[in-house]
Design an enzyme around this catalytic site. Structure first.
Site, PDB file in Angstrom:
ATOM      1  N   GLY A 185       0.815  -1.219   0.000  1.00  0.00           N
ATOM      2  CA  GLY A 185       0.000   0.000   0.000  1.00  0.00           C
ATOM      3  C   GLY A 185       0.842   1.260   0.000  1.00  0.00           C
ATOM      4  O   GLY A 185       0.340   2.366   0.162  1.00  0.00           O
ATOM      5  N   LYS A 186       2.157   1.095  -0.176  1.00  0.00           N
ATOM      6  CA  LYS A 186       3.036   2.270  -0.167  1.00  0.00           C
ATOM      7  C   LYS A 186       3.015   2.991  -1.520  1.00  0.00           C
ATOM      8  O   LYS A 186       3.351   4.165  -1.612  1.00  0.00           O
ATOM      9  CB  LYS A 186       4.470   1.845   0.166  1.00  0.00           C
ATOM     10  CG  LYS A 186       4.605   1.262   1.575  1.00  0.00           C
ATOM     11  CD  LYS A 186       5.989   0.669   1.816  1.00  0.00           C
ATOM     12  CE  LYS A 186       6.106   0.121   3.233  1.00  0.00           C
ATOM     13  NZ  LYS A 186       7.407  -0.548   3.464  1.00  0.00           N
ATOM     14  N   LEU A 187       2.653   2.267  -2.535  1.00  0.00           N
ATOM     15  CA  LEU A 187       2.590   2.804  -3.892  1.00  0.00           C
ATOM     16  C   LEU A 187       1.215   2.458  -4.449  1.00  0.00           C
ATOM     17  O   LEU A 187       0.744   1.326  -4.295  1.00  0.00           O
ATOM     18  CB  LEU A 187       3.695   2.144  -4.732  1.00  0.00           C
ATOM     19  CG  LEU A 187       3.897   2.590  -6.162  1.00  0.00           C
ATOM     20  CD1 LEU A 187       4.405   4.034  -6.215  1.00  0.00           C
ATOM     21  CD2 LEU A 187       4.937   1.682  -6.853  1.00  0.00           C
TER      22      LEU A 187
END
Lengths: 72, 328
Positions: free
Chosen positions: B277-279
């Site tokens: 979920g970081k990108l």
């Protein structure tokens, strides 16, 4: 490994465990003196009572002696 | 791909794009993504800097990029800023060679970073000067805990060299985070500074204070873009801030020679980053397997050429809450 004092070595700041290069080869920086708030810049061929032999020698003493022999 | 005569950097990159394959295609895509980041007025551009890029000569490029708002936020290893400071104080990095007798270098008090040589004297002058600076910063702040961003600006304020990254960041008021600041000469100098003061009234740099600052920057930006050179702690710091905002990064370029198979972050694919979920899944993204010393200057030169001499990117908006943060 704990560093121990070694009476066999010629005692110079330039082969002491507390030294680093400052103005190669004539002057070195002494960490021990710096931590005591004393002037840390000393002659490579000087020494004090806190001298401890460096485990792996550099060319500071050899080259400082060579430099000393050269005419000013 | 055609090279029939003299080409500008961007013309060459366009030829890479005509190929579209292998590293050429990826580098061309990286330039396209960086251009889109810079044309997006609502995007905050993070640069992650790991590896000895400043000793190799990337210092002025990063400083100019901060001044000209091609980078809004720098996240770097402490070591790169140590080497920046060494040069700002008059020291130098020398062109050496990788095939040398390293024990001989040791005997002459000379350090090696691949084919770059650095005399120990320059480190010692850094230690002495920065110990004084630490004393001054500690006395001025009297027990206040500083984030690494505040610490970086305190150093930048005291450096006069216009080519310095830290100086440029201070002048541009661009945040510089050094999440692993203690893992560099900055940490050893802290030991010198604190020992000389018997560990009383020392400089206080608080790594956790960074977390709120960088998350706030991410959260208050409509979109976030990252360019990662190397990877390591800087890459994770940027990505984790984006994760904390629950929004994810919108644009990503990673330039690395590392591989994914070892599980290390530096070589992890951007698809793997999506899984955390970081990108964002729909992010504009590319990984370029290349030496950052070659790829990043090409990227900057190509994109600056595309944008033209008259293009002026506005500084990142400093929101009221960020101003509050930096004044706390």
């Amino acid at each position: 490994m704990k560093k121990t004092k070694n009476a066999d070595s010629e005692k110079f700041c330039g082969n002491c465990t507390s030294h680093n290069a400052y103005e190669y080869p004539t002057r070195v920086f002494c960490t021990r003196r710096f931590l005591k708030n004393k002037n840390p810049i000393v002659q490579t061929l000087w020494h004090c009572e806190d001298w401890i032999k460096n485990a792996q020698e550099c060319y500071c003493v050899r080259d400082a002696k060579e430099k000393q022999k050269q005419p000013a | 791909m055609r090279v029939n005569g003299p080409l500008t950097v961007d013309e060459l990159v366009q030829q890479f794009g005509n190929s579209g394959s292998f590293g050429a295609g990826r580098l061309s895509t990286a330039c396209d993504i960086y251009e889109r980041m810079l044309r997006d007025d609502e995007c905050t551009v993070f640069l992650g800097l790991a590896g000895a890029l400043v000793p190799a000569g990337m210092r002025s490029l990063v400083a100019d990029s901060l001044r000209e708002n091609r980078i809004d936020v720098l996240v770097t290893t402490g070591a790169n800023m140590v080497h920046d400071t060494i040069e700002a104080l008059g020291g130098h990095h020398y062109k050496g060679h990788w095939a040398v007798d390293d024990l001989l270098l040791y005997k002459y008090h000379t350090y090696r970073i691949y084919d770059v040589f650095l005399p120990e004297e320059d480190f010692i002058r850094l230690d002495m000067k920065l110990t004084e600076m630490y004393d001054e910063i500690a006395d001025e702040n009297r027990g206040k805990r500083l984030s690494s961003r505040e610490f970086a600006w305190e150093l930048g304020k005291r450096l006069k060299d216009p080519q310095s990254v830290l100086r440029a960041a201070y002048e541009a008021q661009a945040p510089v985070f050094m999440p692993a600041v203690r893992d560099s000469e900055f940490g050893y100098i802290y030991n010198l500074h604190a020992s000389r003061r018997n560990f009383k009234n020392t400089l206080l740099v608080d790594a956790f204070k960074d977390v709120n600052e960088i998350i706030r920057i991410c959260r208050e930006s409509e979109r976030n873009g990252m360019i990662i050179l190397g990877g390591g702690v800087p890459r994770n710091t940027i990505q984790s801030a984006a994760l904390a905002t629950k929004s994810g990064i919108d644009y990503a370029v990673v330039v690395t020679m590392d591989r994914a198979e070892t599980g290390g972050l530096s070589g992890s694919t951007l698809e793997e980053t999506v899984s955390w979920g970081k990108l964002k899944g729909a992010a504009d993204k590319v990984m370029v397997p290349a030496d950052a010393m070659i790829a990043f200057p090409l990227m900057v030169a190509s994109v600056v050429e595309r944008l033209g001499k008259n293009h002026k990117r506005a500084p990142r908006k400093k929101t009221e809450s960020f101003r509050e943060t930096i004044n706390t």
